[in-house]
Motif scaffolding. Structure first.
Motif, short mmCIF file in Angstrom:
data_model
loop_
_atom_site.label_atom_id
_atom_site.label_comp_id
_atom_site.label_asym_id
_atom_site.label_seq_id
_atom_site.Cartn_x
_atom_site.Cartn_y
_atom_site.Cartn_z
N ARG A 44 -8.64 58.17 -68.48
CA ARG A 44 -7.63 58.84 -67.67
C ARG A 44 -8.25 59.94 -66.83
O ARG A 44 -7.99 60.05 -65.63
CB ARG A 44 -6.52 59.42 -68.56
N ARG A 47 -10.34 58.42 -64.02
CA ARG A 47 -9.49 57.89 -62.95
C ARG A 47 -8.96 59.03 -62.08
O ARG A 47 -8.99 58.95 -60.85
CB ARG A 47 -8.34 57.09 -63.53
N GLU A 48 -8.47 60.10 -62.70
CA GLU A 48 -7.94 61.22 -61.93
C GLU A 48 -9.04 61.90 -61.11
O GLU A 48 -8.81 62.28 -59.97
CB GLU A 48 -7.27 62.24 -62.86
N THR A 49 -10.24 62.04 -61.70
CA THR A 49 -11.35 62.66 -60.99
C THR A 49 -11.74 61.83 -59.77
O THR A 49 -11.94 62.37 -58.68
CB THR A 49 -12.55 62.85 -61.93
N ALA A 51 -9.86 59.74 -58.13
CA ALA A 51 -8.79 59.84 -57.15
C ALA A 51 -8.87 61.16 -56.37
O ALA A 51 -8.69 61.18 -55.15
CB ALA A 51 -7.42 59.71 -57.83
N GLU A 52 -9.18 62.25 -57.06
CA GLU A 52 -9.31 63.55 -56.39
C GLU A 52 -10.50 63.56 -55.44
O GLU A 52 -10.40 64.06 -54.32
CB GLU A 52 -9.43 64.67 -57.41
N GLY A 144 1.03 65.78 -67.48
CA GLY A 144 0.77 64.92 -66.32
C GLY A 144 1.67 65.26 -65.16
O GLY A 144 1.24 65.32 -64.00
N ALA A 147 0.54 68.51 -63.58
CA ALA A 147 -0.62 68.31 -62.70
C ALA A 147 -0.17 67.75 -61.34
O ALA A 147 -0.66 68.17 -60.29
CB ALA A 147 -1.63 67.36 -63.35
N LYS A 148 0.78 66.83 -61.36
CA LYS A 148 1.29 66.26 -60.12
C LYS A 148 2.04 67.33 -59.32
O LYS A 148 1.91 67.41 -58.08
CB LYS A 148 2.21 65.08 -60.41
N ARG A 151 -0.44 69.56 -57.69
CA ARG A 151 -1.05 68.86 -56.56
C ARG A 151 -0.11 68.89 -55.35
O ARG A 151 -0.54 69.10 -54.22
CB ARG A 151 -1.38 67.43 -56.95
#
Length: 180
Positions: A44, A47-49, A51-52, A144, A147-148, A151
């Protein structure tokens, strides 16, 4: 009567043996579950890293060439590795808000979050948003969503005047008295 007590004792021994075997199996499964959870968490985060990083690469590319089209799924993206090319495959990005851009450019979960925040009578917390977008109110889901939300604040879609309290973004224009 002696045989009844012997039978009960034999059954007790058998039950104790079964309990010990199940406890051993439970300990093994618990260890496997912990390893699987760690693996899931690493994936997870990876994947987030990614995407960033890709989102930052996209924003840097658009900053250098304002009129250039953003990469789409399957388009080649310049790489930091000489002579190496990679492709963007299904990456969900949250672009910076700008005049004329609508929420339809956002992934569905971000649009859902924006809708919940817009419908709220006042500032709203992540733990209030999670059940309204159809997720269970578990710590992981709340984090989660937080975090969204962060963002969306970072990219100009929402405001966070008080820590943890999210509101729709107040848009500043060149003619407004509050413009920066």
């Amino acid at each position: 009567m002696g045989s009844l007590f012997e039978e009960l004792e034999a059954r007790e021994v058998a039950a104790r043996t079964r309990v010990e075997a199940l406890e051993t199996e439970l300990a093994e499964l618990s260890g496997q579950l912990d390893l699987a959870r760690e693996s899931l968490e690493r994936l997870r985060i990876a994947r987030e890293t990614v995407a960033e990083v890709l989102a930052e690469m996209t924003s840097e590319k658009s900053a250098m060439a304002v009129d250039a089209d953003l990469p789409t799924v399957g388009d080649p993206v310049a790489s930091a590795y000489a002579g190496v090319e990679r492709r963007v495959i299904g990456v969900l990005t949250v672009p910076n808000w700008q005049p004329g851009i609508g929420a339809d450019v956002l992934p569905q979960v971000y649009r859902d979050i924006l809708e919940v925040v817009a419908d709220a009578p006042g500032p709203i917390r992540a733990k209030q948003i999670v059940p309204r977008i159809g997720l269970p109110a578990e710590t992981g889901k709340i984090e989660g969503a937080r975090a969204k939300l962060k963002r969306l604040v970072e990219r100009g879609w929402l405001d966070e005047d008080t820590p943890g309290m999210f509101t729709p973004a107040r848009r500043r224009t060149a003619n407004s008295p509050n413009s920066l």
